[in-house]
Design a protein around this motif. Structure first.
Motif, short mmCIF file in Angstrom:
data_model
loop_
_atom_site.label_atom_id
_atom_site.label_comp_id
_atom_site.label_asym_id
_atom_site.label_seq_id
_atom_site.Cartn_x
_atom_site.Cartn_y
_atom_site.Cartn_z
N LEU A 136 35.61 44.99 40.62
CA LEU A 136 36.03 45.82 39.63
C LEU A 136 35.84 47.28 40.21
CD1 LEU A 136 36.69 46.34 36.51
CD2 LEU A 136 34.33 46.61 36.25
N GLY A 137 36.94 48.10 39.81
CA GLY A 137 37.19 49.55 40.08
C GLY A 137 37.58 50.21 38.86
N LEU A 138 37.38 51.58 38.68
CA LEU A 138 37.88 52.57 37.81
C LEU A 138 38.62 53.60 38.42
CD1 LEU A 138 34.92 52.62 35.39
CD2 LEU A 138 36.91 51.55 34.91
N PRO A 139 39.36 54.16 38.01
CA PRO A 139 40.11 55.46 38.33
C PRO A 139 38.89 56.48 38.67
CG PRO A 139 41.29 54.82 36.37
CD PRO A 139 40.15 53.89 36.45
N SER A 140 39.06 57.10 40.01
CA SER A 140 37.88 57.92 40.21
C SER A 140 37.55 58.87 39.20
CB SER A 140 38.11 58.61 41.76
OG SER A 140 38.30 57.57 42.62
N GLY A 141 38.46 59.42 38.63
CA GLY A 141 38.35 60.77 37.55
C GLY A 141 37.48 60.28 36.27
N ALA A 142 37.37 58.80 36.24
CA ALA A 142 36.77 58.30 35.01
C ALA A 142 35.04 58.48 35.07
CB ALA A 142 37.20 57.00 34.87
N LEU A 143 34.78 58.75 36.35
CA LEU A 143 33.34 58.76 36.53
C LEU A 143 32.58 60.28 36.54
CD1 LEU A 143 33.79 56.67 39.67
CD2 LEU A 143 32.15 56.09 37.82
N ARG A 144 31.71 60.45 36.00
CA ARG A 144 31.03 61.75 35.96
C ARG A 144 29.69 61.76 36.64
NH1 ARG A 144 35.07 62.75 35.04
NH2 ARG A 144 34.92 64.27 36.75
N SER A 145 29.44 62.89 37.17
CA SER A 145 27.88 63.06 37.88
C SER A 145 27.01 63.50 36.91
CB SER A 145 28.14 63.67 39.01
OG SER A 145 28.74 63.04 39.99
N ARG A 146 25.83 63.03 36.73
CA ARG A 146 24.79 63.61 35.91
C ARG A 146 23.58 64.23 36.93
NH1 ARG A 146 27.77 64.47 32.24
NH2 ARG A 146 28.00 63.25 30.03
N ALA A 147 22.60 64.77 36.27
CA ALA A 147 21.52 65.58 37.23
C ALA A 147 21.01 64.28 37.96
CB ALA A 147 20.49 65.74 36.19
N GLY A 148 20.69 64.74 39.17
CA GLY A 148 19.80 63.65 40.02
C GLY A 148 21.10 62.89 40.83
N GLY A 149 22.27 63.09 40.71
CA GLY A 149 23.48 62.30 41.35
C GLY A 149 23.83 61.10 40.61
N GLN A 150 23.26 60.72 39.62
CA GLN A 150 23.70 59.36 38.97
C GLN A 150 25.08 59.52 38.41
OE1 GLN A 150 22.12 56.25 38.12
NE2 GLN A 150 23.89 56.14 37.31
N SER A 151 25.92 58.62 38.86
CA SER A 151 27.21 58.38 38.37
C SER A 151 27.26 57.57 36.94
CB SER A 151 27.98 57.60 39.02
OG SER A 151 28.36 58.38 40.24
#
Length: 71
Positions: free
Chosen positions: A1-16
């Protein structure tokens, strides 16, 4: 499974994270990522995210629990 890369956001600590739609509200979910190619990112924890609708545009302005109107 994949998603468009732009759908991912980074949070504190580098968590996607990704945002799914849950009863008209944004639900922030952790995403473990793998390879990125041709504008898509592999999601390694896909079993945890199956059968969801994901926000792929406009998520820069979302927070967990934000109201969503699907366009």
């Amino acid at each position: 499974l994949g998603l468009p890369s732009g759908a991912l956001r980074s949070r504190a600590g580098g968590q996607s994270v990704v945002f799914a739609v849950n009863n008209g509200m944004a639900e922030e979910l952790p995403a473990t990522t793998g390879f990125t190619t041709d504008g898509f990112t592999e999601i390694l924890n896909a079993n945890d995210l199956q059968d969801r609708q994901f926000v792929i545009e406009g998520q820069y302005f979302l927070n967990n629990g934000s109201r969503i109107e699907i366009q």
